[in-house]
Design an enzyme around this catalytic site. Sequence first.
Site, mmCIF file in Angstrom:
data_model
loop_
_atom_site.group_PDB
_atom_site.id
_atom_site.type_symbol
_atom_site.label_atom_id
_atom_site.label_comp_id
_atom_site.label_asym_id
_atom_site.label_seq_id
_atom_site.Cartn_x
_atom_site.Cartn_y
_atom_site.Cartn_z
ATOM 1 N N ASP A 40 0.890 -1.155 0.186
ATOM 2 C CA ASP A 40 -0.149 0.115 0.189
ATOM 3 C C ASP A 40 0.953 1.328 -0.050
ATOM 4 O O ASP A 40 1.956 1.197 -0.259
ATOM 5 C CB ASP A 40 -1.092 -0.095 1.086
ATOM 6 C CG ASP A 40 -0.258 -0.067 2.567
ATOM 7 O OD1 ASP A 40 0.937 0.364 2.663
ATOM 8 O OD2 ASP A 40 -0.891 -0.642 3.615
ATOM 9 N N ALA A 41 0.245 2.481 0.351
ATOM 10 C CA ALA A 41 1.027 3.682 0.298
ATOM 11 C C ALA A 41 2.131 3.645 1.231
ATOM 12 O O ALA A 41 3.315 4.262 0.936
ATOM 13 C CB ALA A 41 0.203 4.871 0.537
ATOM 14 N N LYS A 76 0.592 -7.651 11.522
ATOM 15 C CA LYS A 76 1.048 -7.893 10.300
ATOM 16 C C LYS A 76 2.523 -7.189 10.187
ATOM 17 O O LYS A 76 2.932 -6.205 11.154
ATOM 18 C CB LYS A 76 0.147 -6.976 9.519
ATOM 19 C CG LYS A 76 -0.985 -7.168 9.275
ATOM 20 C CD LYS A 76 -1.918 -6.271 8.490
ATOM 21 C CE LYS A 76 -3.463 -6.583 8.434
ATOM 22 N NZ LYS A 76 -4.252 -5.624 7.758
ATOM 23 N N ARG A 77 3.480 -7.770 9.670
ATOM 24 C CA ARG A 77 4.798 -7.670 9.404
ATOM 25 C C ARG A 77 5.754 -8.004 10.770
ATOM 26 O O ARG A 77 6.556 -8.765 10.884
ATOM 27 C CB ARG A 77 5.378 -6.215 9.229
ATOM 28 C CG ARG A 77 4.693 -5.816 7.853
ATOM 29 C CD ARG A 77 5.034 -4.347 7.244
ATOM 30 N NE ARG A 77 4.606 -4.038 5.857
ATOM 31 C CZ ARG A 77 3.279 -3.808 5.608
ATOM 32 N NH1 ARG A 77 2.586 -3.652 6.607
ATOM 33 N NH2 ARG A 77 2.911 -3.587 4.457
ATOM 34 N N LYS A 189 -13.292 -0.920 -2.222
ATOM 35 C CA LYS A 189 -12.264 -0.077 -1.520
ATOM 36 C C LYS A 189 -10.924 -0.097 -2.455
ATOM 37 O O LYS A 189 -10.534 -1.108 -2.612
ATOM 38 C CB LYS A 189 -12.162 -0.132 -0.170
ATOM 39 C CG LYS A 189 -11.181 1.044 0.422
ATOM 40 C CD LYS A 189 -11.240 1.112 1.770
ATOM 41 C CE LYS A 189 -10.240 0.131 2.427
ATOM 42 N NZ LYS A 189 -10.028 -0.078 3.934
ATOM 43 N N LYS A 191 -6.719 1.456 -2.743
ATOM 44 C CA LYS A 191 -5.602 2.063 -1.868
ATOM 45 C C LYS A 191 -5.146 3.374 -3.044
ATOM 46 O O LYS A 191 -5.022 3.078 -4.179
ATOM 47 C CB LYS A 191 -4.275 1.234 -1.700
ATOM 48 C CG LYS A 191 -5.011 -0.045 -0.879
ATOM 49 C CD LYS A 191 -4.979 0.423 0.536
ATOM 50 C CE LYS A 191 -5.348 -0.814 1.420
ATOM 51 N NZ LYS A 191 -5.511 -0.436 2.597
ATOM 52 N N ASN A 222 -3.792 5.166 3.766
ATOM 53 C CA ASN A 222 -2.941 4.661 4.737
ATOM 54 C C ASN A 222 -2.145 5.700 5.427
ATOM 55 O O ASN A 222 -1.009 5.474 5.513
ATOM 56 C CB ASN A 222 -2.237 3.643 3.987
ATOM 57 C CG ASN A 222 -3.050 2.205 3.967
ATOM 58 O OD1 ASN A 222 -3.274 1.967 2.819
ATOM 59 N ND2 ASN A 222 -3.436 1.487 5.021
ATOM 60 N N GLU A 272 -8.609 2.702 12.666
ATOM 61 C CA GLU A 272 -8.275 1.284 12.556
ATOM 62 C C GLU A 272 -6.728 1.049 13.434
ATOM 63 O O GLU A 272 -6.560 -0.158 14.034
ATOM 64 C CB GLU A 272 -7.943 0.728 11.204
ATOM 65 C CG GLU A 272 -6.853 1.392 10.407
ATOM 66 C CD GLU A 272 -6.791 0.847 9.139
ATOM 67 O OE1 GLU A 272 -5.738 0.178 8.873
ATOM 68 O OE2 GLU A 272 -7.734 0.962 8.338
ATOM 69 N N HIS A 322 -12.526 -2.367 11.032
ATOM 70 C CA HIS A 322 -11.386 -2.844 10.481
ATOM 71 C C HIS A 322 -10.920 -4.272 10.379
ATOM 72 O O HIS A 322 -10.806 -4.830 11.296
ATOM 73 C CB HIS A 322 -10.135 -2.007 10.677
ATOM 74 C CG HIS A 322 -9.034 -2.400 10.120
ATOM 75 N ND1 HIS A 322 -7.920 -3.051 10.726
ATOM 76 C CD2 HIS A 322 -8.462 -2.192 9.076
ATOM 77 C CE1 HIS A 322 -6.834 -3.473 10.055
ATOM 78 N NE2 HIS A 322 -7.171 -2.968 8.800
ATOM 79 N N GLU A 342 -15.683 -4.974 6.648
ATOM 80 C CA GLU A 342 -14.648 -5.024 5.534
ATOM 81 C C GLU A 342 -14.585 -6.761 5.228
ATOM 82 O O GLU A 342 -14.162 -7.407 5.921
ATOM 83 C CB GLU A 342 -13.438 -4.482 5.844
ATOM 84 C CG GLU A 342 -12.181 -4.322 4.738
ATOM 85 C CD GLU A 342 -11.254 -3.759 5.575
ATOM 86 O OE1 GLU A 342 -10.594 -3.025 4.529
ATOM 87 O OE2 GLU A 342 -10.916 -3.517 6.685
#
Length: 390
Positions: A40-41, A76-77, A189, A191, A222, A272, A322, A342
């Site tokens: 994403d961004a 995440k990550r 949606k 990005k 984001n 979120e 979210h 979502e």
Amino acid sequence: MTTHSTQPFQPAPTPAGGTDRIDRIRLSLVRLPLKTAISDAKVLTGRQKPLTEVAVLVAEIGTSDGHQGLGFSYSKRAGGPGLYAHAREVAPELIGEDPNDIARLWTKLVWAGASVGRSGLATQAIAATDIALWDLKAKRAGLPLAKLLGAHRDAVRCYNTSGGFLSTPLDELLDNAEQALSRGIGGIKIKVGQPDAKADLRRLAAVRERLGDDVTLMVDANQQWDRATARRIGRTLEQFNLEWIEEPLDAYDAQGHAALAASLDTPIATGEMLTSVAEHWTLIQAGAADFVQPDAPRVGGITPFLRVAALADHAGLRMAPHFAMEIHLHLAAAYPHQPWVEHFEWLEPLWNERLELRDGHMLVPHRPGLGLSLSDFAAVHRIDGVEITS
């Protein structure tokens, strides 16, 4: 004591008489690989690396009367092993407790780990057990969780995010959007937030042209714009008749979001990334969001999520929780104002069940609790686990 086990989770035999008590907890850390790396961004602007996997903390709780509950949190990550480690430390506090006392037990776990704070990783680690206790309570009542909480509806409008990442080529993005709509999803949606804003506008124009004016569209930056950029791009985005602009600014910039919400016709959605009720209250008090987007695993579970929902309801705000649709479908169904949920299929391999889509909505399952059971895939991808008993 704690022991490692690879055997199927089973609650202990029911004792003769007495009040039901928590007597066994299994915690598992599951590594869930994604089919393709996601950007994403935050990736395009150099803040993060592409996302390749999700770490899921699973909690299974058993009681002396033979009841079971299932809950989960995620990261995440980075952070998955941290969630698991913190949960292992504080979860023994639940042994011997009445599983009905969910609010008191949430507070007990928060204070057990209060030295490292009452937000962030500390609350995300206890979210899995809190959600498991709510699942257990609904199962004992023989009700879907939404019905236990007091549902306002049996289906919730849903929109898809997973098909619209910046790493997705435009042709594929357009195909993904059409396929999502054909499956019964009600909104799309995509990005935004690329270094070149014109590239965002070209992608969005192509989506609107392909799907038509009647399809609900949202965009998500984001957190990658500053205030001036968000105002300028936000005015340009007005032409697309968007349902909302999501996270145009840093997640903690309540004043900036409030000023943007006041200056644009397009609604603002955010929340979120927040990990406590207090952080959401700051957002709500500032008038920073038209749509609040709490995340139950991030905020600490269903118990604090319900507090956020009450504050948002009092302020007359709309809601679009979210990620984690398996949990948020139930919570959105119990929110008074018409919400969105979502659609993200990333966690589906962990479960034996699938959620049903119809006419732009996601249907609340009739199964008791969350309506979930762990799949063989979850067992195969379990990288660590512990069973806690009395």
